[in-house]
Design a protein around this motif. Structure first.
Motif, PDB file in Angstrom:
ATOM      1  N   ALA A 170     -52.439  -8.607 -66.708  1.00  0.00           N
ATOM      2  CA  ALA A 170     -51.619  -9.799 -66.478  1.00  0.00           C
ATOM      3  C   ALA A 170     -50.579 -10.023 -67.560  1.00  0.00           C
ATOM      4  O   ALA A 170     -49.503 -10.564 -67.296  1.00  0.00           O
ATOM      5  CB  ALA A 170     -52.521 -11.025 -66.355  1.00  0.00           C
ATOM      6  N   ARG A 171     -50.875  -9.606 -68.796  1.00  0.00           N
ATOM      7  CA  ARG A 171     -49.949  -9.837 -69.912  1.00  0.00           C
ATOM      8  C   ARG A 171     -49.044  -8.641 -70.184  1.00  0.00           C
ATOM      9  O   ARG A 171     -48.254  -8.666 -71.123  1.00  0.00           O
ATOM     10  CB  ARG A 171     -50.735 -10.183 -71.167  1.00  0.00           C
ATOM     11  N   SER A 172     -49.140  -7.622 -69.356  1.00  0.00           N
ATOM     12  CA  SER A 172     -48.307  -6.421 -69.539  1.00  0.00           C
ATOM     13  C   SER A 172     -46.972  -6.602 -68.844  1.00  0.00           C
ATOM     14  O   SER A 172     -46.905  -7.181 -67.753  1.00  0.00           O
ATOM     15  CB  SER A 172     -49.011  -5.190 -68.971  1.00  0.00           C
ATOM     16  N   PRO A 173     -45.879  -6.099 -69.457  1.00  0.00           N
ATOM     17  CA  PRO A 173     -44.570  -6.204 -68.800  1.00  0.00           C
ATOM     18  C   PRO A 173     -44.521  -5.347 -67.553  1.00  0.00           C
ATOM     19  O   PRO A 173     -45.036  -4.219 -67.523  1.00  0.00           O
ATOM     20  CB  PRO A 173     -43.598  -5.708 -69.866  1.00  0.00           C
ATOM     21  N   ALA A 174     -43.889  -5.867 -66.520  1.00  0.00           N
ATOM     22  CA  ALA A 174     -43.838  -5.167 -65.243  1.00  0.00           C
ATOM     23  C   ALA A 174     -43.125  -3.828 -65.349  1.00  0.00           C
ATOM     24  O   ALA A 174     -43.404  -2.910 -64.581  1.00  0.00           O
ATOM     25  CB  ALA A 174     -43.164  -6.040 -64.203  1.00  0.00           C
ATOM     26  N   GLY A 175     -42.206  -3.704 -66.320  1.00  0.00           N
ATOM     27  CA  GLY A 175     -41.493  -2.447 -66.487  1.00  0.00           C
ATOM     28  C   GLY A 175     -42.382  -1.300 -66.904  1.00  0.00           C
ATOM     29  O   GLY A 175     -42.001  -0.134 -66.776  1.00  0.00           O
ATOM     30  N   ASP A 176     -43.564  -1.602 -67.434  1.00  0.00           N
ATOM     31  CA  ASP A 176     -44.504  -0.560 -67.850  1.00  0.00           C
ATOM     32  C   ASP A 176     -45.459  -0.164 -66.730  1.00  0.00           C
ATOM     33  O   ASP A 176     -46.281   0.726 -66.909  1.00  0.00           O
ATOM     34  CB  ASP A 176     -45.334  -1.041 -69.052  1.00  0.00           C
ATOM     35  N   PHE A 177     -45.356  -0.815 -65.590  1.00  0.00           N
ATOM     36  CA  PHE A 177     -46.298  -0.559 -64.501  1.00  0.00           C
ATOM     37  C   PHE A 177     -45.972   0.745 -63.778  1.00  0.00           C
ATOM     38  O   PHE A 177     -44.805   1.097 -63.594  1.00  0.00           O
ATOM     39  CB  PHE A 177     -46.254  -1.702 -63.477  1.00  0.00           C
TER      40      PHE A 177
END
Length: 299
Positions: free
Chosen positions: A121-128
């Motif tokens: 949840a706290r990870s940036p979406a760009g790293d997904f």
């Protein structure tokens, strides 16, 4: 329910969608199929009010999208899994959507948990990865707990467990009386998931019917039979009106089902080593229905 009536959309000289009419009923999973360039994404964008048709209209539960007072509570859509600010965390992305739609913030963590992204949840979406982005997109579609859901290629990038999870999710949503429209090129997956199909080509409707009917009307059902008494069985089956052809080590019988073939064999003292029904596949039916609607053919 989704009702599309006479939808037409042009981009310059290109007709992306051509007088398209269909209905998506609640309580079933409806697959939306068609070759690349058939107009599926354009159609889904018009359903969600992102594109305006040149002629025709779409109603969602009896209203045009622009007439919905709280659209995210009525319809949720996943069209582009990467449509997320890359520096925004998954939670903040959903909080932004929730605030814009006047939804409670508690709903954000509920859908994150539902799609398996609570730990990210706290990870940036760009790293997904693409699969994680798909899950985040599905979370956004579910945020308002809508009664109508649209998914465009929702299992792209997912592993087998993720694909099975999406299939179960759509089945559960439909079983709860929701309207589910899903576009996919994974025909084997659609064969397991979709109760009904809408098939388009070159922007026009090719077919709308139950999946089983779509397959049966475009493919041949047969039975593979193995026996040491080939000639005796073939003669008896032909006498019963069946069509029989040979393949290595077996007969392929069309016109009689497995039970009827077994009865004929027993009546003539024929010992069977194999009696295997074969049914047409969705892929076979789809290719036959759309062969004239493909924009580009391999040479």
């Amino acid at each position: 329910m989704i009702e599309a009536v006479g939808l037409t959309k042009r981009y310059g000289r290109t007709v992306a969608v051509d007088d398209l009419t269909f209905t998506v009923r609640p309580g079933v999973v409806t697959g939306f199929l068609g070759p690349n360039g058939a107009g599926k994404s354009t159609t889904m964008r018009m359903v969600l009010g992102l594109d305006r048709p040149d002629t025709g209209f779409v109603l969602i539960e009896g209203k045009r999208f622009g007439e919905l007072r709280r659209p995210l509570r009525v319809v949720g859509g996943l069209l582009d899994a990467k449509w997320v600010h890359p520096h925004r965390t998954a939670r903040n992305h959903l909080r932004w959507l929730a605030r814009a739609a006047d939804l409670p913030r508690t709903r954000v963590d509920e859908v994150l948990d539902l799609v398996g992204l609570a730990k990210a949840a706290r990870s940036p979406a760009g790293d997904f990865s693409l699969g994680m982005s798909q899950r985040l997109g599905i979370a956004g579609a579910l945020l308002g707990d809508p009664r109508v859901l649209l998914f465009d290629e929702p299992v792209n990038g997912l592993d087998p467990q993720g694909i099975a999870w999406v299939r179960k999710l759509m089945r559960t949503m439909a079983d709860n009386g929701r309207t589910v429209l899903v576009s996919s090129h994974l025909l084997a997956e659609m064969a397991q998931t979709a109760d009904e199909l809408i098939v388009i080509g070159r922007g026009r409707l090719i077919a709308q019917c139950p999946t089983a009917q779509f397959i049966s009307e475009a493919t041949e059902s047969s039975v593979r039979v193995r026996t040491a008494q080939v000639e005796r069985l073939q003669t008896a089956l032909v006498h019963k009106g069946a069509t029989v052809r040979h393949e290595p080590g077996a007969l392929v019988v069309v016109g009689l089902d497995a039970a009827e073939i077994g009865e004929v064999a027993a009546a003539h003292g024929v010992v069977l080593h194999e009696l295997s029904p074969r049914r047409g596949s969705l892929e076979e039916a789809y290719l036959r229905h759309t062969e004239d609607a493909v924009a580009h053919h391999a040479g």
